[in-house]
Motif scaffolding. Sequence first.
Motif, mmCIF file in Angstrom:
data_model
loop_
_atom_site.group_PDB
_atom_site.id
_atom_site.type_symbol
_atom_site.label_atom_id
_atom_site.label_comp_id
_atom_site.label_asym_id
_atom_site.label_seq_id
_atom_site.Cartn_x
_atom_site.Cartn_y
_atom_site.Cartn_z
ATOM 1 N N TRP A 130 84.631 58.873 81.340
ATOM 2 C CA TRP A 130 85.843 59.495 80.787
ATOM 3 C C TRP A 130 86.923 59.453 81.861
ATOM 4 C CZ3 TRP A 130 87.419 65.155 81.130
ATOM 5 C CH2 TRP A 130 88.593 65.377 80.401
ATOM 6 N N VAL A 131 88.129 59.015 81.457
ATOM 7 C CA VAL A 131 89.201 58.708 82.417
ATOM 8 C C VAL A 131 89.483 59.800 83.443
ATOM 9 C CG1 VAL A 131 90.483 56.989 81.101
ATOM 10 C CG2 VAL A 131 90.889 59.400 80.656
ATOM 11 N N SER A 132 89.284 61.063 83.079
ATOM 12 C CA SER A 132 89.704 62.139 83.977
ATOM 13 C C SER A 132 88.762 62.402 85.144
ATOM 14 C CB SER A 132 89.867 63.450 83.187
ATOM 15 O OG SER A 132 90.973 63.366 82.335
ATOM 16 N N TYR A 133 87.502 61.969 85.056
ATOM 17 C CA TYR A 133 86.551 62.364 86.109
ATOM 18 C C TYR A 133 87.020 61.992 87.529
ATOM 19 C CZ TYR A 133 83.054 63.180 82.388
ATOM 20 O OH TYR A 133 82.376 63.611 81.282
ATOM 21 N N PRO A 134 87.414 60.720 87.770
ATOM 22 C CA PRO A 134 87.801 60.407 89.153
ATOM 23 C C PRO A 134 88.947 61.288 89.652
ATOM 24 C CG PRO A 134 87.493 58.397 87.881
ATOM 25 C CD PRO A 134 87.448 59.524 86.897
ATOM 26 N N ASP A 135 89.910 61.549 88.768
ATOM 27 C CA ASP A 135 91.050 62.382 89.187
ATOM 28 C C ASP A 135 90.612 63.821 89.452
ATOM 29 O OD1 ASP A 135 92.767 60.264 89.015
ATOM 30 O OD2 ASP A 135 93.527 60.766 87.029
ATOM 31 N N LEU A 136 89.696 64.322 88.639
ATOM 32 C CA LEU A 136 89.217 65.701 88.846
ATOM 33 C C LEU A 136 88.469 65.809 90.174
ATOM 34 C CD1 LEU A 136 88.019 66.622 85.217
ATOM 35 C CD2 LEU A 136 90.116 67.357 86.361
ATOM 36 N N ASN A 166 77.546 62.413 81.398
ATOM 37 C CA ASN A 166 78.249 62.684 80.142
ATOM 38 C C ASN A 166 77.503 62.036 78.979
ATOM 39 O OD1 ASN A 166 81.208 61.253 78.635
ATOM 40 N ND2 ASN A 166 80.283 63.205 78.165
ATOM 41 N N SER A 167 76.869 62.879 78.182
ATOM 42 C CA SER A 167 76.121 62.382 77.020
ATOM 43 C C SER A 167 76.265 63.389 75.887
ATOM 44 C CB SER A 167 74.651 62.225 77.393
ATOM 45 O OG SER A 167 73.853 61.964 76.258
ATOM 46 N N PRO A 168 76.631 62.910 74.701
ATOM 47 C CA PRO A 168 77.120 61.607 74.269
ATOM 48 C C PRO A 168 78.379 61.220 75.063
ATOM 49 C CG PRO A 168 76.574 62.963 72.365
ATOM 50 C CD PRO A 168 76.489 63.857 73.558
ATOM 51 N N ASN A 169 78.497 59.917 75.276
ATOM 52 C CA ASN A 169 79.464 59.434 76.260
ATOM 53 C C ASN A 169 80.788 58.965 75.652
ATOM 54 O OD1 ASN A 169 80.508 56.773 77.800
ATOM 55 N ND2 ASN A 169 79.602 58.166 79.300
ATOM 56 N N ASN A 170 81.843 59.403 76.278
ATOM 57 C CA ASN A 170 83.167 58.828 76.042
ATOM 58 C C ASN A 170 83.418 57.898 77.222
ATOM 59 O OD1 ASN A 170 85.851 58.259 75.695
ATOM 60 N ND2 ASN A 170 86.601 60.336 76.040
ATOM 61 N N PRO A 171 83.532 56.601 77.077
ATOM 62 C CA PRO A 171 83.968 55.861 75.890
ATOM 63 C C PRO A 171 82.888 55.095 75.127
ATOM 64 C CG PRO A 171 84.213 54.451 77.800
ATOM 65 C CD PRO A 171 83.601 55.751 78.289
ATOM 66 N N THR A 172 81.620 55.091 75.553
ATOM 67 C CA THR A 172 80.681 54.116 74.972
ATOM 68 C C THR A 172 79.940 54.619 73.742
ATOM 69 O OG1 THR A 172 78.820 54.855 76.337
ATOM 70 C CG2 THR A 172 80.243 53.150 77.268
ATOM 71 N N GLY A 173 79.869 55.938 73.557
ATOM 72 C CA GLY A 173 79.060 56.484 72.465
ATOM 73 C C GLY A 173 77.579 56.515 72.799
ATOM 74 N N ALA A 174 77.216 56.184 74.053
ATOM 75 C CA ALA A 174 75.797 56.198 74.446
ATOM 76 C C ALA A 174 75.276 57.633 74.497
ATOM 77 C CB ALA A 174 75.629 55.541 75.822
ATOM 78 N N VAL A 175 74.015 57.806 74.091
ATOM 79 C CA VAL A 175 73.386 59.133 74.119
ATOM 80 C C VAL A 175 72.065 59.011 74.869
ATOM 81 C CG1 VAL A 175 72.520 61.050 72.720
ATOM 82 C CG2 VAL A 175 74.397 59.648 71.846
ATOM 83 N N TYR A 176 71.892 59.807 75.901
ATOM 84 C CA TYR A 176 70.640 59.791 76.671
ATOM 85 C C TYR A 176 69.544 60.520 75.893
ATOM 86 C CZ TYR A 176 73.109 58.252 80.906
ATOM 87 O OH TYR A 176 73.837 57.540 81.818
ATOM 88 N N THR A 177 68.346 59.964 75.922
ATOM 89 C CA THR A 177 67.215 60.684 75.329
ATOM 90 C C THR A 177 66.677 61.666 76.370
ATOM 91 O OG1 THR A 177 65.588 59.126 76.157
ATOM 92 C CG2 THR A 177 66.537 58.640 73.979
ATOM 93 N N ARG A 178 65.860 62.589 75.887
ATOM 94 C CA ARG A 178 65.224 63.549 76.786
ATOM 95 C C ARG A 178 64.412 62.826 77.867
ATOM 96 N NH1 ARG A 178 64.398 68.754 75.346
ATOM 97 N NH2 ARG A 178 65.373 68.068 73.442
#
Length: 382
Positions: free
Chosen positions: A107-113, A153-165
């Motif tokens: 997500w675009v903001s992480y590096p800036d944060l 980050n899951s579900p992920n912006n921008p990819t829509g990827a979701v990590y399983t347990r």
Amino acid sequence: MNERAARLRKEGRDIIPLSLGEPDFHTAENIKAAGRTAIENNFTKYTASDGCAELKVAILDKLRRENGLNLAVDEVVVGNGAKILILAALFSVIDSRDEVLIPSPYWVSYPDLVDLAGGVPTFAPTTEATGFKVTAEILESLLNKNTKALILNSPNNPTGAVYTREELRLLGSVLKNWSDVWIVTDDLYEHLVYSKHKAATFAEAVPELSNRTITINGFSKGYVMTGWRLGFAAGPKDALKTMRGFLSQMHGSPNSIAQAAGVVALNGDQSFIERNLATLRARRDIFVQRAREIPGLTLIEPDGTFYAFPGCAGMINRRSCGGRLLATDNDVVEALLEEAGVAALPGCVFGTSAHLRISYAIDTALLIEGMNRVAGFAGALR
Ligand code: PLP
């Protein structure tokens, strides 16, 4: 891009915004009514700086009910949106010049944060080959003595990827050897998952590391409350104490009216979440089917959010119908906007070039028209 698309539309241009970062639904009526009632009842003053008691109880119940986390009241804080809570978490757990590892695309903001908190962002690149998820091997190879936090980050912006347990547990098996590293998880899209399995959160999947995990969540996406500005964080009480101090100086207290609405969002009827999800799933399916037919695009099916992250390497170094040389994904986005009237975002702003971020949080007919335009654009490339 959204502002630019809106400006062009105002000027009379026919632009389809496949770039939106928020659901196109409205906040549920019962939640809106709770906001109105809060005003009528003069619940319009400062609250406790880390959130009013009723909302904190509702959050604790939610974390127990949906995430299997049994926490005490001093292990949650409320803030004006997930974003400031991520910043507060970083301020709490890193020192100046500490490194924070961010899987890309991000997500675009992480590096800036991270930058704002005085840290140094470092990146863990992921590709389609791992479903855009960071693996234990990648993590192991990148952690070092300067790393003080990992943002997941899951579900992920921008990819829509979701990590399983299981995937989270594998990451946990690496992280357990790095006792200085905090895990900051951003679960904001938790309710927007299309597979049978609901999104797992790291603190539940890897309870042995919950003493250095901060879970960030909020109301913006699943509860369709972006403009209300409300989020929450959960984690060890010492870290949260620092976050509380930070938040009380940054925003005094969270918005009282939004908090009253947040209580109803968590405790009230949840059926709108399923309804919205069904609509998004249908759009996701349309998008995936159409994108796979378009020459120059490659796609892995997104499992969550309302974004997809198709590769556009097949369009690079070609020339558009309007004569533009497409040297980068930025050029592709520019040409799509100017020549096809479609607004998308370039992968480079999410740390991964030769991709597009497409949002399908848009009326289905417009989505289809937008995809037809992208297909026409792609078919005319030279
Ligand atoms: N985290 C992610 C992954 C997001 O995509 C966004 C907003 O787009 C945020 C956090 C910010 O959330 P909020 O609106 O609650 O500040």
